[in-house]
Design a protein around this motif. Structure first.
Motif, PDB file in Angstrom:
ATOM      1  N   VAL A   1       0.763  -1.103   0.036  1.00 36.07           N
ATOM      2  CA  VAL A   1       0.025   0.032   0.047  1.00 36.07           C
ATOM      3  C   VAL A   1       0.838   1.250   0.037  1.00 36.07           C
ATOM      4  O   VAL A   1       1.971   1.421   0.756  1.00 36.07           O
ATOM      5  CB  VAL A   1      -0.923   0.053   1.201  1.00 36.07           C
ATOM      6  N   ILE A   2       0.507   2.065  -0.745  1.00 37.27           N
ATOM      7  CA  ILE A   2       1.227   3.522  -0.805  1.00 37.27           C
ATOM      8  C   ILE A   2       0.293   4.422  -0.165  1.00 37.27           C
ATOM      9  O   ILE A   2      -0.856   4.678  -0.263  1.00 37.27           O
ATOM     10  CB  ILE A   2       1.220   3.966  -2.219  1.00 37.27           C
ATOM     11  N   ALA A   3       0.869   4.837   1.241  1.00 37.39           N
ATOM     12  CA  ALA A   3       0.070   5.834   2.100  1.00 37.39           C
ATOM     13  C   ALA A   3       0.741   7.198   1.756  1.00 37.39           C
ATOM     14  O   ALA A   3       1.692   7.728   1.525  1.00 37.39           O
ATOM     15  CB  ALA A   3       0.447   5.403   3.187  1.00 37.39           C
ATOM     16  N   ILE A   4      -0.584   8.156   1.222  1.00 36.97           N
ATOM     17  CA  ILE A   4      -0.141   9.413   0.889  1.00 36.97           C
ATOM     18  C   ILE A   4      -0.785  10.359   1.907  1.00 36.97           C
ATOM     19  O   ILE A   4      -2.244  10.540   2.216  1.00 36.97           O
ATOM     20  CB  ILE A   4      -0.685   9.665  -0.252  1.00 36.97           C
ATOM     21  N   ALA A   5      -0.135  11.234   2.443  1.00 36.48           N
ATOM     22  CA  ALA A   5      -0.458  12.303   3.732  1.00 36.48           C
ATOM     23  C   ALA A   5      -1.154  13.496   2.916  1.00 36.48           C
ATOM     24  O   ALA A   5      -0.227  14.391   2.368  1.00 36.48           O
ATOM     25  CB  ALA A   5       0.447  12.611   4.689  1.00 36.48           C
ATOM     26  N   LEU A   6      -2.333  14.112   3.388  1.00 33.39           N
ATOM     27  CA  LEU A   6      -2.931  15.267   2.698  1.00 33.39           C
ATOM     28  C   LEU A   6      -3.287  16.195   3.721  1.00 33.39           C
ATOM     29  O   LEU A   6      -3.598  15.736   4.908  1.00 33.39           O
ATOM     30  CB  LEU A   6      -4.132  14.822   1.998  1.00 33.39           C
ATOM     31  N   PRO A   7      -2.751  17.680   3.619  1.00 37.05           N
ATOM     32  CA  PRO A   7      -3.238  18.508   4.628  1.00 37.05           C
ATOM     33  C   PRO A   7      -4.509  19.098   4.946  1.00 37.05           C
ATOM     34  O   PRO A   7      -5.229  19.106   4.082  1.00 37.05           O
ATOM     35  CB  PRO A   7      -2.196  19.601   4.288  1.00 37.05           C
ATOM     36  N   LYS A   8      -5.023  19.268   6.300  1.00 34.08           N
ATOM     37  CA  LYS A   8      -6.079  19.781   6.387  1.00 34.08           C
ATOM     38  C   LYS A   8      -6.039  21.411   5.815  1.00 34.08           C
ATOM     39  O   LYS A   8      -4.945  21.895   5.959  1.00 34.08           O
ATOM     40  CB  LYS A   8      -6.752  19.750   7.618  1.00 34.08           C
ATOM     41  N   GLY A   9      -7.433  21.999   5.679  1.00 36.29           N
ATOM     42  CA  GLY A   9      -7.113  23.481   5.670  1.00 36.29           C
ATOM     43  C   GLY A   9      -7.317  23.938   4.256  1.00 36.29           C
ATOM     44  O   GLY A   9      -7.841  23.465   3.432  1.00 36.29           O
ATOM     45  N   ARG A  10      -6.695  25.004   3.969  1.00 37.52           N
ATOM     46  CA  ARG A  10      -6.839  25.756   2.568  1.00 37.52           C
ATOM     47  C   ARG A  10      -6.241  24.964   1.482  1.00 37.52           C
ATOM     48  O   ARG A  10      -6.588  25.123   0.316  1.00 37.52           O
ATOM     49  CB  ARG A  10      -6.105  27.167   2.850  1.00 37.52           C
TER      50      ARG A  10
ATOM     51  N   LYS B   1       9.745   1.009  -3.220  1.00 39.12           N
ATOM     52  CA  LYS B   1       8.446   1.062  -4.189  1.00 39.12           C
ATOM     53  C   LYS B   1       8.640   2.168  -5.171  1.00 39.12           C
ATOM     54  O   LYS B   1       7.790   2.786  -5.612  1.00 39.12           O
ATOM     55  CB  LYS B   1       7.328   1.727  -3.099  1.00 39.12           C
ATOM     56  N   TYR B   2       9.822   1.992  -5.628  1.00 37.92           N
ATOM     57  CA  TYR B   2      10.196   2.974  -6.681  1.00 37.92           C
ATOM     58  C   TYR B   2       9.117   3.074  -7.944  1.00 37.92           C
ATOM     59  O   TYR B   2       8.974   4.386  -8.209  1.00 37.92           O
ATOM     60  CB  TYR B   2      11.582   2.542  -7.510  1.00 37.92           C
ATOM     61  N   ARG B   3       8.714   1.977  -8.425  1.00 37.76           N
ATOM     62  CA  ARG B   3       8.263   2.116  -9.724  1.00 37.76           C
ATOM     63  C   ARG B   3       6.768   2.584  -9.372  1.00 37.76           C
ATOM     64  O   ARG B   3       6.388   3.584 -10.355  1.00 37.76           O
ATOM     65  CB  ARG B   3       8.057   0.749 -10.584  1.00 37.76           C
ATOM     66  N   ARG B   4       6.076   2.370  -8.448  1.00 41.80           N
ATOM     67  CA  ARG B   4       4.808   2.835  -8.032  1.00 41.80           C
ATOM     68  C   ARG B   4       4.766   4.249  -7.739  1.00 41.80           C
ATOM     69  O   ARG B   4       3.784   5.128  -7.943  1.00 41.80           O
ATOM     70  CB  ARG B   4       4.044   2.137  -6.942  1.00 41.80           C
ATOM     71  N   VAL B   5       5.968   4.697  -6.834  1.00 37.75           N
ATOM     72  CA  VAL B   5       6.044   5.969  -6.654  1.00 37.75           C
ATOM     73  C   VAL B   5       6.487   6.869  -7.587  1.00 37.75           C
ATOM     74  O   VAL B   5       5.608   7.999  -7.793  1.00 37.75           O
ATOM     75  CB  VAL B   5       7.171   6.229  -5.479  1.00 37.75           C
ATOM     76  N   GLN B   6       7.117   6.514  -8.616  1.00 39.44           N
ATOM     77  CA  GLN B   6       7.496   7.224  -9.738  1.00 39.44           C
ATOM     78  C   GLN B   6       5.980   7.605 -10.771  1.00 39.44           C
ATOM     79  O   GLN B   6       5.823   8.358 -11.096  1.00 39.44           O
ATOM     80  CB  GLN B   6       8.798   6.630 -10.421  1.00 39.44           C
TER      81      GLN B   6
END
Length: 225
Positions: A8-17, A201-206
């Motif tokens: 699994v690729i975990a991606i962190a997104l910010p709250k707010g604007r 996870k190079y290929r998926r990240v790229q």
């Protein structure tokens, strides 16, 4: 700390604007699960088909999550990256969320103030490292008071004569009787990647980086038409 040792690729997104343009970016790529963040208090969602996990975090926490591998990737303002100096890979400027880190002071003070004469300042800010480094470069002794919100109030109640804060249009400063004096840095949203994840996870990240890059270029081309 190593990143999660699964697929699994975990991606962190910010709250707010920044969240709205970020959701538009991912929806444009075809990641429909992020729509659930628009009108709910959900903090996590998964696209099981693509093996993606999206996390919603405080903007200041995202560089830490990515550096320590709790998230493989994340989106953070350049202001946070400059302030924290986290060891992360920064492959992409997303070109939205543009703002500036500035020094501001009360309008009344500004009328007779000369920044070239500054020798000692008391400054309130959410960015103590950036503020201290900036004033140190200018040979100014600064007492830095770290706050987490409502910086505009500090000069009004005598806590500090000046503030260092992030501004987009400057309207909030104006509404609180403050005037921008100097600019410290410019900021836009940046994609950041955990360095170990980039290898394991190079290929998926790229692939994700290139999808985001293509979406940004497409959006920029539409705006210019």
């Amino acid at each position: 700390m190593k990143p999660t040792n699964n697929n699994v690729i975990a991606i962190a997104l910010p709250k707010g604007r920044l969240l709205t343009p970020i959701l538009e970016l991912f929806e444009g790529i075809g990641f429909s699960c992020v729509k659930g963040f628009s009108d709910s208090r959900r903090l996590i969602c998964e696209d099981r088909d693509r093996q993606l996990r999206f996390l919603i975090l405080r903007p200041a926490d995202i560089p830490t999550y990515v550096e320590r591998g709790a998230a493989d990737m994340g989106i953070a303002g350049k202001d946070q990256l400059l302030e924290q100096h986290r060891d992360v890979y920064e492959p992409l400027d997303l070109r939205f969320g543009a703002c500036r880190l500035v020094v501001a002071e009360p309008a009344e003070l500004h009328k007779q103030d000369d920044p070239h004469s500054w020798s000692y300042l008391r400054v309130a800010t959410k960015y103590p490292n950036l503020a201290e480094a900036y004033f140190s470069r200018k040979g100014i002794q600064a007492e830095i008071i770290k706050l987490t919100g409502s910086l505009e109030l500090a000069p009004l109640v005598g806590l500090a004569e000046r503030i260092v804060d992030l501004v987009e249009t400057g309207q909030t400063l104006k509404e609180n009787g403050l005037v921008e004096v100097e600019e410290i840095a410019k900021s836009t949203a940046r994609l950041i990647v955990n360095r170990a994840s980039l290898k394991t996870k190079y290929r998926r990240v790229q692939d994700l980086i290139e999808q985001m890059r293509a979406q940004i270029e497409t959006h920029a081309a539409r705006v210019c038409v």
